[in-house]
Write a protein that holds these residues in place. Sequence first.
Motif, mmCIF file in Angstrom:
data_model
loop_
_atom_site.group_PDB
_atom_site.id
_atom_site.type_symbol
_atom_site.label_atom_id
_atom_site.label_comp_id
_atom_site.label_asym_id
_atom_site.label_seq_id
_atom_site.Cartn_x
_atom_site.Cartn_y
_atom_site.Cartn_z
ATOM 1 N N HIS A 45 29.358 42.132 19.614
ATOM 2 C CA HIS A 45 30.123 42.871 18.777
ATOM 3 C C HIS A 45 31.695 42.245 18.904
ATOM 4 O O HIS A 45 32.603 42.302 17.764
ATOM 5 N N ALA A 46 32.120 41.990 20.003
ATOM 6 C CA ALA A 46 33.654 41.336 20.391
ATOM 7 C C ALA A 46 33.564 40.191 19.715
ATOM 8 O O ALA A 46 34.645 39.730 19.083
ATOM 9 N N LYS A 47 32.400 39.200 19.921
ATOM 10 C CA LYS A 47 32.418 37.989 19.333
ATOM 11 C C LYS A 47 32.485 38.167 17.825
ATOM 12 O O LYS A 47 33.239 37.309 16.964
ATOM 13 N N ASP A 48 31.793 38.875 17.094
ATOM 14 C CA ASP A 48 31.761 39.170 15.626
ATOM 15 C C ASP A 48 33.246 39.741 15.049
ATOM 16 O O ASP A 48 33.795 39.350 14.303
ATOM 17 N N PHE A 49 33.900 40.251 16.091
ATOM 18 C CA PHE A 49 35.198 40.891 15.681
ATOM 19 C C PHE A 49 36.172 39.700 15.679
ATOM 20 O O PHE A 49 37.039 39.523 14.760
ATOM 21 N N TRP A 50 35.997 38.807 17.004
ATOM 22 C CA TRP A 50 36.866 37.723 16.933
ATOM 23 C C TRP A 50 36.796 36.837 16.011
ATOM 24 O O TRP A 50 37.497 36.019 15.421
ATOM 25 N N ASP A 51 35.381 36.582 15.351
ATOM 26 C CA ASP A 51 35.195 35.620 14.388
ATOM 27 C C ASP A 51 35.505 36.161 13.019
ATOM 28 O O ASP A 51 35.228 35.397 12.138
ATOM 29 N N ASN A 52 35.825 37.379 12.697
ATOM 30 C CA ASN A 52 36.078 38.009 11.581
ATOM 31 C C ASN A 52 37.374 36.903 10.858
ATOM 32 O O ASN A 52 38.359 36.997 11.760
ATOM 33 N N PRO A 53 37.218 36.678 9.849
ATOM 34 C CA PRO A 53 38.300 35.776 9.207
ATOM 35 C C PRO A 53 39.672 36.611 9.107
ATOM 36 O O PRO A 53 40.854 35.898 9.281
ATOM 37 N N SER A 54 39.738 37.954 8.715
ATOM 38 C CA SER A 54 40.970 38.515 8.964
ATOM 39 C C SER A 54 41.684 38.559 10.248
ATOM 40 O O SER A 54 42.694 38.571 10.503
ATOM 41 N N VAL A 55 41.000 38.602 11.182
ATOM 42 C CA VAL A 55 41.231 38.733 12.586
ATOM 43 C C VAL A 55 41.862 37.442 12.802
ATOM 44 O O VAL A 55 43.070 37.248 13.283
ATOM 45 N N GLN A 56 41.197 36.245 12.614
ATOM 46 C CA GLN A 56 41.751 34.934 12.810
ATOM 47 C C GLN A 56 42.892 34.561 12.132
ATOM 48 O O GLN A 56 43.749 33.849 12.498
ATOM 49 N N GLU A 57 43.046 35.238 10.810
ATOM 50 C CA GLU A 57 44.270 35.101 9.966
ATOM 51 C C GLU A 57 45.570 35.712 10.821
ATOM 52 O O GLU A 57 46.679 34.935 10.838
#
Length: 78
Positions: free
Chosen positions: A32-44
């Motif tokens: 879940h943490a990896k999915d969150f981190w890889d989220n485009p809006s998070v990376q933005e």
Amino acid sequence: MKGKLLLATGVAVGYVLGSRSGRQGYDELKEHAKDFWDNPSVQEQVAHAKDLAREQAPFVQEQLTAAARKAMQRATSS
């Protein structure tokens, strides 16, 4: 936003430390943490924070230099 992130981090750490489900619970949380981190809006937002830090670095450096000089003057005058 900062409070929510802090709360989520606390919940995650508490879950991992208090989990009785063992490795499976940890692996699910990690995914879940990896999915969150890889989220485009998070990376933005991460990219925005990096840009802001780079932009403000010279100002912060000036402020730290001035504070160090001031502290040095106070220490030598005492």
